[in-house]
Design a protein around this motif. Structure first.
Motif, short mmCIF file in Angstrom:
data_model
loop_
_atom_site.label_atom_id
_atom_site.label_comp_id
_atom_site.label_asym_id
_atom_site.label_seq_id
_atom_site.Cartn_x
_atom_site.Cartn_y
_atom_site.Cartn_z
N LEU A 13 33.38 40.93 -4.17
CA LEU A 13 34.60 40.54 -3.45
C LEU A 13 35.84 41.10 -4.16
CD1 LEU A 13 35.67 38.93 -1.06
CD2 LEU A 13 35.74 36.91 -2.53
N ASP A 48 35.93 44.71 -3.37
CA ASP A 48 36.32 44.89 -1.96
C ASP A 48 37.83 44.70 -1.78
OD1 ASP A 48 33.65 45.21 -1.35
OD2 ASP A 48 33.37 43.21 -0.51
N VAL A 89 32.20 48.71 4.23
CA VAL A 89 31.64 47.79 3.22
C VAL A 89 30.47 46.98 3.78
CG1 VAL A 89 33.75 47.50 1.85
CG2 VAL A 89 33.37 46.04 3.85
N GLY A 136 29.68 43.96 2.48
CA GLY A 136 30.08 42.55 2.41
C GLY A 136 28.97 41.70 1.82
N PRO A 137 29.25 40.42 1.60
CA PRO A 137 28.30 39.56 0.88
C PRO A 137 27.32 38.82 1.78
CG PRO A 137 30.42 38.47 1.08
CD PRO A 137 30.55 39.76 1.80
N PHE A 138 27.34 39.04 3.09
CA PHE A 138 26.57 38.16 3.96
C PHE A 138 25.34 38.81 4.58
CE2 PHE A 138 31.01 36.37 4.37
CZ PHE A 138 30.78 35.35 3.45
N TYR A 143 29.73 32.51 8.62
CA TYR A 143 28.37 33.06 8.57
C TYR A 143 27.38 31.95 8.22
CZ TYR A 143 30.21 37.83 8.62
OH TYR A 143 30.82 39.00 8.98
N TYR A 151 38.16 36.36 10.47
CA TYR A 151 37.89 35.28 9.52
C TYR A 151 38.40 35.66 8.14
CZ TYR A 151 34.04 38.15 7.88
OH TYR A 151 33.32 39.18 7.36
N VAL A 153 38.01 36.17 4.05
CA VAL A 153 37.00 36.34 3.00
C VAL A 153 37.01 35.05 2.18
CG1 VAL A 153 37.31 38.84 2.91
CG2 VAL A 153 38.61 37.41 1.34
N PRO A 154 35.93 34.75 1.43
CA PRO A 154 35.91 33.49 0.67
C PRO A 154 37.09 33.41 -0.30
CG PRO A 154 33.73 34.48 0.73
CD PRO A 154 34.66 35.50 1.30
N HIS A 213 34.27 41.64 13.61
CA HIS A 213 33.37 42.81 13.52
C HIS A 213 31.92 42.38 13.55
CE1 HIS A 213 34.16 41.37 9.42
NE2 HIS A 213 32.85 41.54 9.26
N HIS A 231 28.44 43.44 11.91
CA HIS A 231 27.82 44.27 10.86
C HIS A 231 26.57 44.93 11.41
CE1 HIS A 231 29.92 42.68 7.22
NE2 HIS A 231 30.12 41.63 8.01
N HIS A 289 30.25 48.73 10.50
CA HIS A 289 30.61 47.64 11.41
C HIS A 289 31.00 48.25 12.75
CE1 HIS A 289 31.38 45.51 7.72
NE2 HIS A 289 32.66 45.24 7.86
N VAL A 300 39.85 43.84 3.12
CA VAL A 300 39.00 44.68 2.27
C VAL A 300 39.11 46.17 2.63
CG1 VAL A 300 37.44 42.75 1.83
CG2 VAL A 300 36.88 44.37 3.63
C1 BEZ Z 1 32.32 40.59 5.42
O1 BEZ Z 1 32.60 41.38 6.28
O2 BEZ Z 1 31.49 39.78 5.70
C2 BEZ Z 1 32.99 40.66 4.09
C3 BEZ Z 1 33.21 41.89 3.52
C4 BEZ Z 1 33.81 41.96 2.28
C5 BEZ Z 1 34.18 40.82 1.62
C6 BEZ Z 1 33.96 39.57 2.21
C7 BEZ Z 1 33.37 39.49 3.45
#
Ligand code: BEZ
Ligand code: FE
Length: 296
Positions: A73, A76, A110, A112-114, A167, A201, A203-204, A225, A227, A241, A255
């Motif tokens: 994160l 990103d 990216v 991302g974390p999910f 998510y 949304y 990011v955390p 988006h 993924h 995405h 990001v």
């Molecule tokens: C996401 O798209 O899920 C994401 C990408 C980078 C950082 C946090 C979330």
């Protein structure tokens, strides 16, 4: 006894790598040391500020576990992940220059974390959002190589947040997989599936990176988006995405992941029969996107 002043400590550290056998590692460390030292000199870094930096990096590491990767994160939100993706894309473009008739592969972005390996393998046409009170959205298109040849049997992993941008992985330890699946293209390289229109949304923001964003005066939002990860033997894996064309934050993704070539119009459709034969009793939406994979 060698005494280093603020200017030549960097060179002193670099000189100690004279026995390093790994040329690429040596190159990376040399450059990292040079730039780190130049950064500290440029801002005239105080010991208190560097301790704050060390505490921040410590907190970032402590926030990481199997499901949460605060360092990704951080990368990103500092734009580093997208820079690395862009460098990879530039290498792919350079390889293509010697391939007459080839088009550029689809742009990556990216991960991302999910992402969650092992999503259910579903038949083409399945609805990931079945039973949810959302606008049914058809995703369809084809997967080809950079010469336009269809790729049959390409594995597509798709995942998104729900209509509030959450998510499944954010819904507690035992939350089941939701809004994710794995599909395979048909013999003409085509895919289609149903899901929802993903929402924007944040990011955390409950960790050190969230605090950093606030202190920087930045918002944490990503535009809506879907993924998509595409894997096919003999081709480079593509992680990208499909961005929702009318989403807020396309111009200021937290990001830096948006590419114009990945923005897709989600066409509003009235009740009727969808192209895959599904009879729609209310409005629905259609996002069409063709992917191109680079050969290995
Ligand atoms: C996401 O798209 O899920 C994401 C990408 C980078 C950082 C946090 C979330
Ligand atoms: Fe996402």
């Amino acid at each position: 006894m060698i005494e280093y002043d603020a200017v030549d400590i960097a060179q002193g550290v670099i000189d100690r790598m004279s026995d390093c056998k790994d040329a690429r590692f040596k190159q990376i460390m040399t450059s990292l040391i040079k730039h780190l030292h130049a950064f500290a000199r440029e801002v005239d870094l105080t010991p208190e500020e560097w301790m704050t930096g060390i505490q921040f990096l410590t907190a970032t590491g402590q926030m990481c576990d199997e499901k949460r990767q605060e360092f990704i994160l951080l990368s990103d939100t500092l734009g580093l992940s997208m820079l690395v993706v862009a460098l990879d894309q530039a290498r792919a473009a350079a390889r293509l220059k010697d391939s007459p008739g080839a088009s550029m592969p689809t742009e990556a972005t990216v991960q991302g974390p999910f992402f969650w390996e092992g999503a259910p393998k579903l038949p083409l046409g399945a609805d990931l959002a079945e039973g949810k009170d959302t606008v049914p959205t058809l995703y369809s298109g084809k997967v080809t190589d950079t010469y336009g040849k269809p790729i049959a049997g390409c594995v597509l992993d798709v995942w998104s947040g729900d209509d509030h941008g959450l998510y499944d992985l954010q819904k507690g330890e035992n939350a089941p997989m939701d809004l994710r699946a794995q599909f395979r293209t048909d013999q003409d390289g085509r895919y289609h599936y149903w899901s929802l229109k993903p929402s924007l949304y944040p990011v955390p923001v409950d960790g050190p990176v969230g605090k950093m964003l606030t202190r920087m005066g930045r918002h944490p939002f990503r535009p809506g988006h879907m993924h998509t990860m595409l894997r096919a033997p003999g081709h480079h894996t593509l992680v990208t995405h499909i961005f929702v064309g009318d989403s807020q934050y396309l111009d200021s993704d937290a990001v830096f992941g948006v590419r114009n070539s990945l923005i897709v119009e989600f066409k509003q459709k009235p009740a009727g029969t969808a192209p895959d034969g599904r009879v729609m009793t209310g409005p629905w939406a259609h996002a069409e996107y063709d992917f191109r994979l680079a050969p290995v």
